[in-house]
Design a protein around this motif. Structure first.
Motif, PDB file in Angstrom:
ATOM      1  N   SER A 184      17.279  -2.775 -10.426  1.00 34.33           N
ATOM      2  CA  SER A 184      16.236  -2.263 -11.305  1.00 34.33           C
ATOM      3  C   SER A 184      15.229  -3.344 -11.684  1.00 34.33           C
ATOM      4  N   SER A 185      15.694  -4.556 -11.910  1.00 36.03           N
ATOM      5  CA  SER A 185      14.728  -5.596 -12.271  1.00 36.03           C
ATOM      6  C   SER A 185      13.963  -6.084 -11.037  1.00 36.03           C
ATOM      7  N   MET A 186      14.597  -6.094  -9.869  1.00 40.60           N
ATOM      8  CA  MET A 186      13.901  -6.595  -8.678  1.00 40.60           C
ATOM      9  C   MET A 186      12.777  -5.678  -8.207  1.00 40.60           C
ATOM     10  N   ILE A 187      12.963  -4.379  -8.325  1.00 47.05           N
ATOM     11  CA  ILE A 187      11.957  -3.466  -7.755  1.00 47.05           C
ATOM     12  C   ILE A 187      10.659  -3.401  -8.558  1.00 47.05           C
ATOM     13  N   TYR A 188      10.665  -3.909  -9.785  1.00 43.22           N
ATOM     14  CA  TYR A 188       9.421  -3.905 -10.558  1.00 43.22           C
ATOM     15  C   TYR A 188       8.760  -5.278 -10.577  1.00 43.22           C
ATOM     16  N   ASP A 189       9.285  -6.191  -9.782  1.00 41.47           N
ATOM     17  CA  ASP A 189       8.734  -7.531  -9.714  1.00 41.47           C
ATOM     18  C   ASP A 189       7.562  -7.551  -8.727  1.00 41.47           C
ATOM     19  N   ASN A 190       6.365  -7.473  -9.268  1.00 42.56           N
ATOM     20  CA  ASN A 190       5.195  -7.383  -8.383  1.00 42.56           C
ATOM     21  C   ASN A 190       4.775  -8.710  -7.774  1.00 42.56           C
ATOM     22  N   LEU A 191       5.468  -9.768  -8.151  1.00 39.15           N
ATOM     23  CA  LEU A 191       5.166 -11.051  -7.533  1.00 39.15           C
ATOM     24  C   LEU A 191       5.689 -11.120  -6.108  1.00 39.15           C
ATOM     25  N   ASN A 192       6.654 -10.275  -5.811  1.00 38.13           N
ATOM     26  CA  ASN A 192       7.276 -10.346  -4.492  1.00 38.13           C
ATOM     27  C   ASN A 192       6.816  -9.243  -3.552  1.00 38.13           C
ATOM     28  N   LYS A 193       6.740  -9.596  -2.291  1.00 34.31           N
ATOM     29  CA  LYS A 193       6.457  -8.605  -1.261  1.00 34.31           C
ATOM     30  C   LYS A 193       7.618  -7.633  -1.139  1.00 34.31           C
ATOM     31  N   ASN A 194       7.316  -6.455  -0.650  1.00 38.51           N
ATOM     32  CA  ASN A 194       8.377  -5.465  -0.443  1.00 38.51           C
ATOM     33  C   ASN A 194       9.453  -5.985   0.511  1.00 38.51           C
ATOM     34  N   SER A 195       9.033  -6.732   1.525  1.00 41.49           N
ATOM     35  CA  SER A 195      10.030  -7.248   2.473  1.00 41.49           C
ATOM     36  C   SER A 195      10.999  -8.200   1.774  1.00 41.49           C
ATOM     37  N   GLU A 196      10.491  -8.984   0.834  1.00 38.75           N
ATOM     38  CA  GLU A 196      11.346  -9.911   0.093  1.00 38.75           C
ATOM     39  C   GLU A 196      12.269  -9.147  -0.865  1.00 38.75           C
ATOM     40  N   ILE A 197      11.739  -8.103  -1.478  1.00 33.74           N
ATOM     41  CA  ILE A 197      12.573  -7.282  -2.360  1.00 33.74           C
ATOM     42  C   ILE A 197      13.732  -6.673  -1.566  1.00 33.74           C
ATOM     43  N   VAL A 198      13.415  -6.113  -0.404  1.00 38.83           N
ATOM     44  CA  VAL A 198      14.465  -5.477   0.413  1.00 38.83           C
ATOM     45  C   VAL A 198      15.459  -6.521   0.896  1.00 38.83           C
ATOM     46  N   ARG A 199      14.985  -7.700   1.256  1.00 33.28           N
ATOM     47  CA  ARG A 199      15.886  -8.774   1.688  1.00 33.28           C
ATOM     48  C   ARG A 199      16.856  -9.145   0.564  1.00 33.28           C
ATOM     49  N   ARG A 200      16.354  -9.267  -0.639  1.00 29.17           N
ATOM     50  CA  ARG A 200      17.216  -9.622  -1.766  1.00 29.17           C
ATOM     51  C   ARG A 200      18.245  -8.536  -2.062  1.00 29.17           C
ATOM     52  N   ASN A 230       9.504  -1.138   4.620  1.00 26.99           N
ATOM     53  CA  ASN A 230       9.982  -1.698   3.359  1.00 26.99           C
ATOM     54  C   ASN A 230       9.273  -1.083   2.164  1.00 26.99           C
ATOM     55  N   SER A 231       7.976  -0.800   2.325  1.00 26.07           N
ATOM     56  CA  SER A 231       7.241  -0.211   1.196  1.00 26.07           C
ATOM     57  C   SER A 231       7.808   1.154   0.835  1.00 26.07           C
ATOM     58  N   GLU A 232       8.220   1.905   1.846  1.00 25.89           N
ATOM     59  CA  GLU A 232       8.807   3.228   1.597  1.00 25.89           C
ATOM     60  C   GLU A 232      10.203   3.092   0.957  1.00 25.89           C
ATOM     61  N   ILE A 233      10.960   2.113   1.405  1.00 25.26           N
ATOM     62  CA  ILE A 233      12.280   1.872   0.802  1.00 25.26           C
ATOM     63  C   ILE A 233      12.118   1.535  -0.679  1.00 25.26           C
ATOM     64  N   VAL A 234      11.193   0.644  -0.980  1.00 23.70           N
ATOM     65  CA  VAL A 234      10.993   0.240  -2.385  1.00 23.70           C
ATOM     66  C   VAL A 234      10.486   1.422  -3.205  1.00 23.70           C
ATOM     67  N   ARG A 235       9.609   2.226  -2.637  1.00 23.25           N
ATOM     68  CA  ARG A 235       9.105   3.410  -3.350  1.00 23.25           C
ATOM     69  C   ARG A 235      10.263   4.354  -3.699  1.00 23.25           C
ATOM     70  N   ARG A 236      11.153   4.576  -2.733  1.00 24.67           N
ATOM     71  CA  ARG A 236      12.291   5.476  -2.978  1.00 24.67           C
ATOM     72  C   ARG A 236      13.224   4.923  -4.046  1.00 24.67           C
ATOM     73  N   ILE A 237      13.470   3.619  -3.989  1.00 24.16           N
ATOM     74  CA  ILE A 237      14.360   3.028  -4.997  1.00 24.16           C
ATOM     75  C   ILE A 237      13.720   3.122  -6.379  1.00 24.16           C
ATOM     76  N   ARG A 238      12.404   2.962  -6.449  1.00 21.49           N
ATOM     77  CA  ARG A 238      11.728   3.139  -7.755  1.00 21.49           C
ATOM     78  C   ARG A 238      11.887   4.567  -8.262  1.00 21.49           C
ATOM     79  N   ASN A 239      11.787   5.531  -7.364  1.00 18.74           N
ATOM     80  CA  ASN A 239      12.007   6.930  -7.778  1.00 18.74           C
ATOM     81  C   ASN A 239      13.431   7.124  -8.289  1.00 18.74           C
ATOM     82  N   LEU A 240      14.383   6.559  -7.552  1.00 15.90           N
ATOM     83  CA  LEU A 240      15.786   6.637  -7.972  1.00 15.90           C
ATOM     84  C   LEU A 240      15.966   6.015  -9.351  1.00 15.90           C
ATOM     85  N   ASP A 241      15.337   4.869  -9.552  1.00 17.22           N
ATOM     86  CA  ASP A 241      15.492   4.179 -10.819  1.00 17.22           C
ATOM     87  C   ASP A 241      14.839   4.948 -11.972  1.00 17.22           C
ATOM     88  N   GLY A 242      13.710   5.569 -11.697  1.00 12.84           N
ATOM     89  CA  GLY A 242      13.071   6.408 -12.721  1.00 12.84           C
ATOM     90  C   GLY A 242      13.960   7.586 -13.093  1.00 12.84           C
TER      91      GLY A 242
END
Lengths: 73, 73
Positions: B39-55, A49-61
């Motif tokens: 875009s707003s979900m991926i910069y939300d540092n309150l959430n774990k990556n697993s929760e971000i991916v789930r959403r 999941n951390s890698e997925i989120v990292r990639r999406i952040r790159n995409l968003d940038g």
């Protein structure tokens, strides 16, 4: 160019916009590309999941950068 | 309705499409909403990556459902 890096996505955005310039406005093409890339990345169970989120952040940038470009496409 | 659930996002998609029906086609509105939510979900540092991916998966499921709807909007 490193796959899934910000420059990688910038280049892909530009190509996608260019390829679809007869059918989509720039913003339509960008939102369409963004959705299809995110959609394929989140079902990739090979990646953490951390890698997925990292990639999406790159995409968003990359999205933000290319959106502001006036002349490159 | 549980926030960030699939039905929650379905409802939000429908509202966004309806609200923007004079400016965006359905698909344009959907892709625009999708991008802004991701875009707003991926910069939300309150959430774990697993929760971000789930959403995002819930959002993507809602996208697929609403895209196929013919008459509800």
């Amino acid at each position: 160019m490193e796959p899934f890096s910000t420059p990688f996505f910038e280049e892909n955005f530009r190509q996608y916009i260019h390829k679809n310039r007869d059918v989509f406005t720039k913003l339509e093409a960008m939102n369409s590309y963004y959705r299809s890339v995110v959609s394929s990345m989140i079902y990739d169970n090979l990646n953490k999941n951390s890698e997925i989120v990292r990639r999406i952040r790159n995409l968003d940038g990359a999205y933000k950068t290319v959106k502001e470009e006036k002349s490159k496409i």
